[in-house]
Design an enzyme around this catalytic site. Structure first.
Site, mmCIF file in Angstrom:
data_model
loop_
_atom_site.group_PDB
_atom_site.id
_atom_site.type_symbol
_atom_site.label_atom_id
_atom_site.label_comp_id
_atom_site.label_asym_id
_atom_site.label_seq_id
_atom_site.Cartn_x
_atom_site.Cartn_y
_atom_site.Cartn_z
ATOM 1 N N VAL A 191 5.072 -1.664 9.424
ATOM 2 C CA VAL A 191 3.914 -2.551 9.469
ATOM 3 C C VAL A 191 2.948 -2.195 8.347
ATOM 4 O O VAL A 191 2.628 -1.024 8.141
ATOM 5 C CB VAL A 191 3.182 -2.412 10.828
ATOM 6 C CG1 VAL A 191 1.913 -3.218 10.860
ATOM 7 C CG2 VAL A 191 4.112 -2.804 11.962
ATOM 8 N N CYS A 192 2.482 -3.207 7.633
ATOM 9 C CA CYS A 192 1.457 -3.020 6.608
ATOM 10 C C CYS A 192 0.133 -3.458 7.225
ATOM 11 O O CYS A 192 -0.155 -4.639 7.323
ATOM 12 C CB CYS A 192 1.780 -3.867 5.378
ATOM 13 S SG CYS A 192 0.571 -3.702 4.071
ATOM 14 N N LEU A 193 -0.626 -2.497 7.682
ATOM 15 C CA LEU A 193 -1.873 -2.800 8.359
ATOM 16 C C LEU A 193 -2.891 -1.748 7.946
ATOM 17 O O LEU A 193 -2.758 -0.573 8.294
ATOM 18 C CB LEU A 193 -1.639 -2.773 9.876
ATOM 19 C CG LEU A 193 -2.732 -3.269 10.783
ATOM 20 C CD1 LEU A 193 -3.097 -4.721 10.482
ATOM 21 C CD2 LEU A 193 -2.302 -3.162 12.236
#
Length: 183
Positions: free
Chosen positions: A84-86
């Site tokens: 996840v790119c968060l």
């Protein structure tokens, strides 16, 4: 030293008490799966994803590692690894956040407001910017194919049934070859 482990325990209990299905991966409290439902009023509504969570030794001072186990079509989620790119998890994590924040705020916000300008899935980002209806259709297809409630947690089960099936096919094909006389 016991403070991070007590916090880990407390956060995990809060998550379980918030009606999330949590499944421990091993005896420790550092790795587990959480069943996450797509947010209402989103393209992901009705989908259920198994999220792998790994808590580092320095949790809550260091952010948890979060990844989707079953496939999801989203610009900010790597399709193959589920990473996840968060920003809030990867860069701006604070010990003030807890696991309930991850599942009740951060992940729902990620699904409701994808950011195609910072993609992990370039194809999804490009499609979202170029052809929004086609992107939305692909998201729904992925939800139907990979995120059904009854399939969550099934990848390892499916694998073993596939192996059993292929062994059965192998056995039956051997019997067929052995059982037939040469013409």
């Amino acid at each position: 030293m016991s403070s991070p482990s007590k916090r880990r325990e407390m956060d995990l209990m809060k998550l379980m008490m918030s009606d999330y299905k949590v499944e421990m991966i091993n005896d420790g409290m550092q790795e587990f799966y959480v069943d996450f439902h797509g947010p209402n009023e989103s393209l992901y509504q009705g989908g259920v994803w198994r999220i792998r969570v790994e808590l580092p030794d320095a949790y809550p001072y260091k952010s948890p590692s979060i990844g989707f186990v079953n496939k999801i079509y989203h610009p900010n989620v790597d399709e193959m690894s589920g990473s996840v790119c968060l920003d809030v998890i990867n860069q701006t994590w604070s010990p003030m956040f807890d696991l309930v924040n991850v599942f009740e705020v951060f992940l729902p916000q990620l699904l409701l407001y994808p950011n195609p300008s910072d993609p992990l899935n370039g194809e999804a980002a490009a499609l979202m910017m170029r052809d929004r209806p086609a992107y939305e259709q692909r998201v729904k297809e992925y939800c139907e194919k990979y995120a059904k409630a009854e399939d969550v947690g099934a990848p390892s089960e499916e694998k073993s049934s596939d192996e059993e099936l292929s062994e059965d096919e192998y056995d039956s094909s051997d019997e067929a070859v052995v059982g037939k006389p040469d013409p």
